[in-house]
Design an enzyme around this catalytic site. Sequence first.
Site, PDB file in Angstrom:
ATOM      1  N   ASP A 262       9.189  60.125 -53.231  1.00 37.73           N
ATOM      2  CA  ASP A 262       8.923  59.237 -54.358  1.00 37.73           C
ATOM      3  C   ASP A 262       7.568  58.563 -54.126  1.00 37.73           C
ATOM      4  O   ASP A 262       7.246  58.140 -53.017  1.00 37.73           O
ATOM      5  CB  ASP A 262      10.032  58.193 -54.489  1.00 37.73           C
ATOM      6  CG  ASP A 262       9.990  57.489 -55.829  1.00 37.73           C
ATOM      7  OD1 ASP A 262      10.892  57.732 -56.657  1.00 37.73           O
ATOM      8  OD2 ASP A 262       9.040  56.703 -56.067  1.00 37.73           O
TER       9      ASP A 262
ATOM     10  N   GLY B 288      17.534  52.085 -65.850  1.00 33.61           N
ATOM     11  CA  GLY B 288      16.184  52.124 -65.299  1.00 33.61           C
ATOM     12  C   GLY B 288      15.552  53.502 -65.252  1.00 33.61           C
ATOM     13  O   GLY B 288      14.582  53.699 -64.529  1.00 33.61           O
ATOM     14  N   GLN B 289      16.084  54.449 -66.032  1.00 32.05           N
ATOM     15  CA  GLN B 289      15.444  55.770 -66.035  1.00 32.05           C
ATOM     16  C   GLN B 289      14.075  55.667 -66.698  1.00 32.05           C
ATOM     17  O   GLN B 289      13.959  55.175 -67.828  1.00 32.05           O
ATOM     18  CB  GLN B 289      16.310  56.808 -66.771  1.00 32.05           C
ATOM     19  CG  GLN B 289      15.724  58.222 -66.680  1.00 32.05           C
ATOM     20  CD  GLN B 289      16.591  59.293 -67.339  1.00 32.05           C
ATOM     21  OE1 GLN B 289      17.573  58.990 -68.019  1.00 32.05           O
ATOM     22  NE2 GLN B 289      16.214  60.542 -67.140  1.00 32.05           N
TER      23      GLN B 289
ATOM     24  N   HIS C  51      16.628  63.719 -62.101  1.00 27.55           N
ATOM     25  CA  HIS C  51      16.262  63.634 -60.682  1.00 27.55           C
ATOM     26  C   HIS C  51      17.312  62.837 -59.938  1.00 27.55           C
ATOM     27  O   HIS C  51      17.844  61.863 -60.449  1.00 27.55           O
ATOM     28  CB  HIS C  51      14.880  63.014 -60.496  1.00 27.55           C
ATOM     29  CG  HIS C  51      14.669  61.732 -61.248  1.00 27.55           C
ATOM     30  ND1 HIS C  51      14.380  61.703 -62.605  1.00 27.55           N
ATOM     31  CD2 HIS C  51      14.731  60.444 -60.854  1.00 27.55           C
ATOM     32  CE1 HIS C  51      14.260  60.455 -62.988  1.00 27.55           C
ATOM     33  NE2 HIS C  51      14.474  59.658 -61.951  1.00 27.55           N
TER      34      HIS C  51
ATOM     35  N   HIS D 156      17.753  60.458 -56.847  1.00 28.98           N
ATOM     36  CA  HIS D 156      17.093  59.670 -55.800  1.00 28.98           C
ATOM     37  C   HIS D 156      17.921  59.806 -54.531  1.00 28.98           C
ATOM     38  O   HIS D 156      19.151  59.663 -54.556  1.00 28.98           O
ATOM     39  CB  HIS D 156      17.074  58.178 -56.167  1.00 28.98           C
ATOM     40  CG  HIS D 156      16.231  57.818 -57.341  1.00 28.98           C
ATOM     41  ND1 HIS D 156      14.955  57.311 -57.225  1.00 28.98           N
ATOM     42  CD2 HIS D 156      16.489  57.868 -58.673  1.00 28.98           C
ATOM     43  CE1 HIS D 156      14.468  57.060 -58.426  1.00 28.98           C
ATOM     44  NE2 HIS D 156      15.382  57.381 -59.332  1.00 28.98           N
TER      45      HIS D 156
HETATM   46  P1  5GP Z   1      13.725  56.665 -62.521  1.00 25.38           P
HETATM   47  O1  5GP Z   1      13.231  55.262 -62.717  1.00 25.38           O
HETATM   48  O2  5GP Z   1      13.439  57.518 -63.724  1.00 25.38           O
HETATM   49  O3  5GP Z   1      15.126  56.797 -62.035  1.00 25.38           O
HETATM   50  O4  5GP Z   1      12.875  57.235 -61.300  1.00 25.38           O
HETATM   51  C1  5GP Z   1      11.608  57.775 -61.437  1.00 25.38           C
HETATM   52  C2  5GP Z   1      11.010  57.764 -60.061  1.00 25.38           C
HETATM   53  O5  5GP Z   1       9.910  58.638 -60.063  1.00 25.38           O
HETATM   54  C3  5GP Z   1      10.500  56.385 -59.625  1.00 25.38           C
HETATM   55  O6  5GP Z   1      11.129  56.014 -58.407  1.00 25.38           O
HETATM   56  C4  5GP Z   1       8.996  56.599 -59.472  1.00 25.38           C
HETATM   57  O7  5GP Z   1       8.442  55.891 -58.381  1.00 25.38           O
HETATM   58  C5  5GP Z   1       8.888  58.098 -59.286  1.00 25.38           C
HETATM   59  N1  5GP Z   1       7.664  58.676 -59.795  1.00 25.38           N
HETATM   60  C6  5GP Z   1       7.101  58.433 -61.010  1.00 25.38           C
HETATM   61  N2  5GP Z   1       5.986  59.162 -61.163  1.00 25.38           N
HETATM   62  C7  5GP Z   1       5.861  59.896 -60.014  1.00 25.38           C
HETATM   63  C8  5GP Z   1       4.892  60.833 -59.587  1.00 25.38           C
HETATM   64  O8  5GP Z   1       3.938  61.164 -60.281  1.00 25.38           O
HETATM   65  N3  5GP Z   1       5.065  61.369 -58.355  1.00 25.38           N
HETATM   66  C9  5GP Z   1       6.131  61.038 -57.561  1.00 25.38           C
HETATM   67  N4  5GP Z   1       6.199  61.618 -56.359  1.00 25.38           N
HETATM   68  N5  5GP Z   1       7.061  60.151 -57.941  1.00 25.38           N
HETATM   69  C10 5GP Z   1       6.922  59.587 -59.156  1.00 25.38           C
END
Ligand code: 5GP
Length: 116
Positions: free
Chosen positions: A32, A95-96, A102, A104
């Site tokens: 991440d 929080g998506q 994906h 985590h």
């Molecule tokens: P969500 O909030 O959708 O559950 O998680 C998205 C995750 O993707 C976040 O933890 C954020 O830090 C990560 N993320 C967003 N953009 C990028 C990126 O360009 N590269 C990587 N490696 N992680 C990303």
Amino acid sequence: MKIHGCIFCQVAAHEKTAKILYEDEHCIAFQDIHPKAPVHLLVIPRKHITSLNDNLDDDKALLGHLMTVVGRMAKEQGIDGTGYRAVINTNAEAGQTVFHLHIHMLGGRILNWPPG
Ligand code: 5GP
Ligand code: ZN
């Protein structure tokens, strides 16, 4: 099938740089970019799935495979014994922020319960 403008489709296609730790024909695991724990990886299908709200009846094997990769990565990172968490945020109140499914995988510290 790659979705135009989806950053995780771009990571899976190696068009966007990421610290990739594992990949196979079905999925990819990478760090991440804003880690919330000493170990914070994302395991994603190569196929564009928006969220768990998609119709996933035809993707059961793929979803199961993703979970096995989470376990494999925890072992590789040396946190299978101490503990880790697998989380899928779905839609706004969870929080998506990236709408390509994906998982985590977080660990390397004590994780609070329930999550915020
Ligand atoms: P969500 O909030 O959708 O559950 O998680 C998205 C995750 O993707 C976040 O933890 C954020 O830090 C990560 N993320 C967003 N953009 C990028 C990126 O360009 N590269 C990587 N490696 N992680 C990303
Ligand atoms: Zn995508």
